[in-house]
Design a protein around this motif. Sequence first.
Motif, mmCIF file in Angstrom:
data_model
loop_
_atom_site.group_PDB
_atom_site.id
_atom_site.type_symbol
_atom_site.label_atom_id
_atom_site.label_comp_id
_atom_site.label_asym_id
_atom_site.label_seq_id
_atom_site.Cartn_x
_atom_site.Cartn_y
_atom_site.Cartn_z
ATOM 1 N N VAL A 28 52.967 66.892 74.246
ATOM 2 C CA VAL A 28 51.951 68.149 73.935
ATOM 3 C C VAL A 28 53.243 68.760 72.865
ATOM 4 O O VAL A 28 52.769 69.384 72.111
ATOM 5 N N MET A 29 54.052 68.652 73.193
ATOM 6 C CA MET A 29 55.106 69.347 72.888
ATOM 7 C C MET A 29 55.625 68.786 71.606
ATOM 8 O O MET A 29 56.076 69.296 70.304
ATOM 9 N N ALA A 30 55.065 67.309 71.462
ATOM 10 C CA ALA A 30 55.598 66.500 70.413
ATOM 11 C C ALA A 30 54.442 67.092 69.002
ATOM 12 O O ALA A 30 54.516 66.625 67.727
ATOM 13 N N THR A 31 53.453 67.108 69.888
ATOM 14 C CA THR A 31 52.064 67.016 68.580
ATOM 15 C C THR A 31 52.469 68.601 68.419
ATOM 16 O O THR A 31 52.159 68.750 67.137
ATOM 17 N N MET A 32 52.226 69.275 69.473
ATOM 18 C CA MET A 32 52.566 70.982 68.294
ATOM 19 C C MET A 32 53.780 71.452 67.811
ATOM 20 O O MET A 32 53.721 71.707 66.771
ATOM 21 N N ALA B 151 50.126 76.675 76.053
ATOM 22 C CA ALA B 151 50.040 75.955 76.989
ATOM 23 C C ALA B 151 51.157 76.057 78.234
ATOM 24 O O ALA B 151 52.137 76.726 78.114
ATOM 25 N N ALA B 152 50.096 76.002 79.318
ATOM 26 C CA ALA B 152 51.062 75.940 80.666
ATOM 27 C C ALA B 152 50.701 74.194 80.884
ATOM 28 O O ALA B 152 50.287 73.529 81.409
ATOM 29 N N PHE B 153 52.075 74.158 82.186
ATOM 30 C CA PHE B 153 52.663 72.679 82.933
ATOM 31 C C PHE B 153 53.119 72.830 83.653
ATOM 32 O O PHE B 153 53.335 74.160 84.533
ATOM 33 N N ASP B 154 51.897 71.772 85.183
ATOM 34 C CA ASP B 154 52.671 72.466 85.875
ATOM 35 C C ASP B 154 54.295 71.800 87.138
ATOM 36 O O ASP B 154 54.893 71.570 85.829
ATOM 37 N N LYS B 155 54.356 71.969 87.415
ATOM 38 C CA LYS B 155 55.876 70.826 88.062
ATOM 39 C C LYS B 155 56.083 69.904 87.520
ATOM 40 O O LYS B 155 57.565 69.605 87.437
ATOM 41 N N GLY B 156 55.255 69.458 87.509
ATOM 42 C CA GLY B 156 55.576 68.104 87.180
ATOM 43 C C GLY B 156 54.695 67.891 85.759
ATOM 44 O O GLY B 156 55.236 66.389 85.447
ATOM 45 N N TRP C 58 52.496 78.597 70.618
ATOM 46 C CA TRP C 58 52.518 79.218 69.250
ATOM 47 C C TRP C 58 51.999 79.689 68.788
ATOM 48 O O TRP C 58 50.639 79.573 68.809
ATOM 49 N N ASP C 59 52.073 79.941 67.289
ATOM 50 C CA ASP C 59 52.330 81.320 66.457
ATOM 51 C C ASP C 59 51.743 80.895 65.755
ATOM 52 O O ASP C 59 52.244 80.373 65.268
ATOM 53 N N LEU D 98 45.266 77.469 76.572
ATOM 54 C CA LEU D 98 44.067 78.428 75.663
ATOM 55 C C LEU D 98 44.581 78.852 74.260
ATOM 56 O O LEU D 98 45.146 78.360 73.919
ATOM 57 N N SER D 99 43.537 79.639 73.319
ATOM 58 C CA SER D 99 43.693 79.599 72.530
ATOM 59 C C SER D 99 42.838 81.114 72.223
ATOM 60 O O SER D 99 41.711 80.624 72.993
#
Length: 131
Positions: free
Chosen positions: A54-58, A94-99, A85-86, A106-107
């Motif tokens: 996700v980070m690489a994409t955004m 984006a939210a990520f679990d501890k894994g 990202w604004d 959400l947008s």
Amino acid sequence: MTIHRFTKYAHRAALVGAIQLALIAGPCVVTGHAAADPLTTWCGLYLGQGKAEVMATMGTPNGHQADSLITAVQWMHDGATTAEWDTAGAIFFAAFDKGNTTIKLLSYDATSGVDGSVPPAGIACEPWRAS
């Protein structure tokens, strides 16, 4: 003549400053991605995707308008992390679990903010995806 000269020197100073900042900050600050349209890029993400992808994409997170969401996600999901990202027309969260698995995408419309339930104009996917 004076205005033209001032504009010319101001442009050069801004360019030199930008180059100096890039050299000082290093390559970790500059993150590029292929898609020019952030809405299209966002809609290509999916729940269950790894955080690194996700980070690489955004690209590098640059948001600061979703503090209320951060608090809620961290309260609901122990060890969760978030990224925002604004853009001119949208706020992407984006939210990520501890894994480090994506659990929320959400947008929101940038004008209404995250407290309003208004999706960004022109989004072609579900604006609020959560597992």
